[in-house]
Design a protein around this motif. Structure first.
Motif, short mmCIF file in Angstrom:
data_model
loop_
_atom_site.label_atom_id
_atom_site.label_comp_id
_atom_site.label_asym_id
_atom_site.label_seq_id
_atom_site.Cartn_x
_atom_site.Cartn_y
_atom_site.Cartn_z
N ASP A 93 0.86 -1.19 -0.31
CA ASP A 93 0.07 0.10 -0.08
C ASP A 93 0.56 1.22 0.00
O ASP A 93 1.29 1.98 1.05
CB ASP A 93 -0.80 -0.18 1.13
CG ASP A 93 -2.07 1.12 1.11
OD1 ASP A 93 -1.81 2.17 0.32
OD2 ASP A 93 -2.77 1.27 1.91
N PRO A 94 1.14 1.68 -1.08
CA PRO A 94 2.11 2.78 -1.20
C PRO A 94 1.70 4.06 -0.76
O PRO A 94 2.30 5.03 -0.25
CB PRO A 94 2.50 2.97 -2.68
CG PRO A 94 1.17 2.29 -3.48
CD PRO A 94 1.00 1.07 -2.65
N SER A 95 0.13 4.13 -0.85
CA SER A 95 -0.54 5.51 -0.27
C SER A 95 -0.22 5.54 1.09
O SER A 95 -0.60 6.80 1.68
CB SER A 95 -1.82 5.48 -1.03
OG SER A 95 -2.61 4.39 -0.06
N SER A 96 -0.03 4.52 1.88
CA SER A 96 -0.03 4.84 3.31
C SER A 96 1.57 4.78 3.81
O SER A 96 1.82 4.67 5.11
CB SER A 96 -0.71 3.63 4.12
OG SER A 96 0.10 2.48 3.93
N GLN A 97 2.14 5.24 2.95
CA GLN A 97 3.52 5.48 3.05
C GLN A 97 4.07 6.37 4.21
O GLN A 97 4.87 6.13 5.14
CB GLN A 97 4.47 5.90 1.97
CG GLN A 97 5.91 5.73 1.81
CD GLN A 97 6.59 6.55 0.66
OE1 GLN A 97 5.72 7.48 0.18
NE2 GLN A 97 8.01 6.34 0.32
N SER A 98 3.51 7.70 4.02
CA SER A 98 3.93 8.44 5.04
C SER A 98 3.08 8.71 6.25
O SER A 98 2.90 9.19 7.40
CB SER A 98 3.52 10.06 4.57
OG SER A 98 2.30 10.17 3.81
N LEU A 130 10.27 3.34 -2.33
CA LEU A 130 9.32 2.73 -3.07
C LEU A 130 9.62 1.60 -4.12
O LEU A 130 9.15 0.55 -3.97
CB LEU A 130 9.09 4.10 -4.40
CG LEU A 130 8.04 5.04 -3.84
CD1 LEU A 130 7.77 6.17 -4.77
CD2 LEU A 130 6.96 4.45 -3.28
N VAL A 133 9.53 -1.86 -1.97
CA VAL A 133 8.07 -2.26 -1.53
C VAL A 133 8.04 -3.79 -2.40
O VAL A 133 7.62 -4.58 -1.84
CB VAL A 133 7.11 -1.63 -1.68
CG1 VAL A 133 5.86 -2.19 -1.54
CG2 VAL A 133 7.29 -0.20 -0.97
N GLN A 161 1.77 2.26 -10.89
CA GLN A 161 2.84 1.60 -11.01
C GLN A 161 3.01 0.28 -9.84
O GLN A 161 3.78 -0.70 -10.25
CB GLN A 161 4.20 2.29 -10.64
CG GLN A 161 4.22 3.38 -12.04
CD GLN A 161 5.32 4.28 -11.66
OE1 GLN A 161 5.77 4.64 -10.79
NE2 GLN A 161 5.95 4.61 -13.01
N SER A 162 2.45 0.59 -8.92
CA SER A 162 2.56 -0.65 -7.82
C SER A 162 1.79 -1.85 -8.17
O SER A 162 2.08 -2.86 -7.94
CB SER A 162 1.86 -0.31 -6.36
OG SER A 162 0.52 0.09 -6.49
N LYS A 285 19.16 -3.71 -9.26
CA LYS A 285 19.10 -2.42 -8.82
C LYS A 285 19.06 -2.00 -7.29
O LYS A 285 19.94 -1.08 -7.06
CB LYS A 285 17.70 -2.05 -9.39
CG LYS A 285 17.51 -1.95 -10.76
CD LYS A 285 16.10 -1.58 -11.25
CE LYS A 285 15.90 -1.73 -12.75
NZ LYS A 285 14.58 -2.19 -13.31
#
Lengths: 336, 336
Positions: A93-98, A130, A133, A161-162, A285
């Motif tokens: 859940d990238p949106s809950s990153q912060s 990012l 993840v 992108q996720s 990477k």
């Protein structure tokens, strides 16, 4: 934060392979760690458990916020465990990153499923880079397989992108949608259709049933406009209700039928083979970046010119090239 | 594909700085190129135009498919150019990576705006590496600024990693939403709120007006539950209609007032300073990866072990580490 208990490499391996959930969680935490010493152990553990992975069906589940993902996974997960299968749920859940979770709190998410001994739910890591993840999610998924889980759900939010990252690690990709106000065809993008194996119209209950059926027809018609995919699978459009469970059994049967067809036509293995290659590239990477940023000369050089970079006095891309040249020079010097 | 015309470094620079749109488009194509020779010229061009950048207001516009982004940008863009400002619109759309645009075709998107001489619309690059999309978008944005555009819109779809990337390059982030079926509060994530400076409920027209107003109240109440942001700006909640233009003037005024406040409290420059540092880091990653994959020994080594990697006979992460070690060894050998 509680201090993390470190196990030996063999303890991680044995614990995971014996299906011990505490060790499984600790092993996932290990692969999520950014410490170089942890990374090395993590790689050893991953390589050791790798021969025991690959036996689950990996299902990506996505949909925009509000589509009812948690309720769907809760119900659908129960159906899976009632089939006698062990289920792992991983959340990206990238949106809950912060921050963490939704306004109403994530504590109530999948409440009954998380109490079920046949299911293992791993919340998303927060505050992480990012790019990392997805790499970690893949390794978490493989650890779950090595621990004996038969089905893995990878949950992700939004369409971006996720999702592409998750698509790169699952066998089946399921998109949850809502019946909208007639703009289904406007909004749907080719790329999303090409990505998903099933479009599920959720919340097909109560007074929404008719709208959901209508949306299903519109999507199904639209799908015929697309060229046939490499795997010859035409994405299925179905309705369901995460709330009352309607339609979930058919979705599960459809996934079974997909798996059987893909194994028979060779696509299942071909897809996993491509995914292994992507995994290698992701890890390359990761290794390149860590060795760069952990180089003391680079660290010092970045710190020394931080003001100039931030003010724009020096061009950010010029500085980037200069630093990469310093890094390469450093590698050469190491030898002398 | 038409063969691309190559200009000299100075021709790119002069053309962009004089505001020539053909050269601007060619320069953006140059920065999007993966050829090492193009990259070097691109870096020179970027460094030369950098002193002429930074004067526009950079606005990120996002929202899930179906929210009406194109119609919103069309109308809102007209308002901006009617203010006497030159507008550039850049689209970042990872979902169309494997295809292009929506079912009904992207040709009709922003039809009247794209005919307007005061606006420049650059469609998203397709079929490119994920990490690269955002790096190139940033450079495209700076080229537009150097070419004299006063306002840049960066459009992106969905709510995920591409939004985080776009947030990392804009001054103001605007999220378009629709009034839903009462699950606004359920679906909205803390991370999204922390990311956006304004929540705009679109399609507030006809019989949707009441629902939109209700949604606005709910969101506005919810926002008060959040801690105050570093920049002291409380995200604004507004309604609008991309279709009939209602509310767009207020949105534009709100963005002006944001800019003024942020310049006064120092956050505007602080944010851009942080973004310059991110830009450098993105470019470092890009350079590290290109020099790795363009190394002939690495290329050969990957090709030689492709079958083993894909079959899973060798561990993908073990192989990754091995290749990175070969790469480092190669760098050392270069010197001898």
């Amino acid at each position: 934060m509680k201090k993390r208990k470190r196990l030996s490499e063999q303890e991680y391996i044995d614990g995971v392979l014996s299906g011990d959930r505490v060790t499984l969680s600790q092993a996932i935490t290990l692969v999520e760690s950014a410490l170089p010493s942890d990374q090395l152990i993590a790689e050893q553990v991953m390589s050791a458990v790798l021969p025991y992975t690959g036996k689950s069906i990996r299902i990506g589940i996505t949909g925009v916020p509000g589509v009812g993902k948690s309720t769907f996974i809760e119900r659908f997960g129960h159906l899976v465990v009632e089939e006698g299968l062990k289920l792992a749920v991983l959340a990206v859940d990238p949106s809950s990153q912060s921050g963490r979770g939704s306004i109403l709190g994530d504590k109530t998410r999948m409440e009954t499923l998380s109490m079920d001994k046949r299911a293992y739910i791993r919340p998303s890591p927060s505050g992480t880079a990012l790019g990392g993840v997805s790499a970690r999610t893949r390794e978490a998924m493989l650890l779950c397989e090595a621990a004996g889980f038969d089905v893995v759900f990878i949950e992700t939010v939004g369409v971006g992108q996720s999702e592409i990252a998750v698509k790169g690690m699952v066998d089946f990709f399921l998109l949850l949608m809502l019946a909208g106000a007639g703009d289904e065809l406007q909004g749907i993008k080719k790329g999303i259709i090409e990505m998903c194996d099933a479009l599920i119209i959720n919340k097909a209950d109560g007074e929404n049933i008719e709208a959901a059926k209508r949306a299903k027809r519109e999507y199904a018609n639209a799908l015929h406009l697309f060229p046939i995919k490499e795997n010859t699978w035409l994405p299925k459009v179905m309705t369901c209700s995460g709330l009352n469970g309607d339609g979930l059994q058919s979705i599960w049967e459809m996934i079974q039928s997909y798996k059987e067809k893909m194994i028979n036509n060779g696509y299942f293995e071909k897809n996993r083979a491509d995914q292994r290659l992507n995994w290698m590239n992701d890890h390359i990477k990761y290794l390149l970046e860590s060795s760069f940023y952990q180089n003391p000369t680079i660290e010092k050089s970045i710190n020394d010119s931080l003001t100039d970079i931030k003010s724009g006095n020096v061009s950010a891309i010029k500085k980037a090239r200069e630093l990469v040249e310093i890094f390469i020079h450093q590698i050469k010097m190491d030898d002398k």
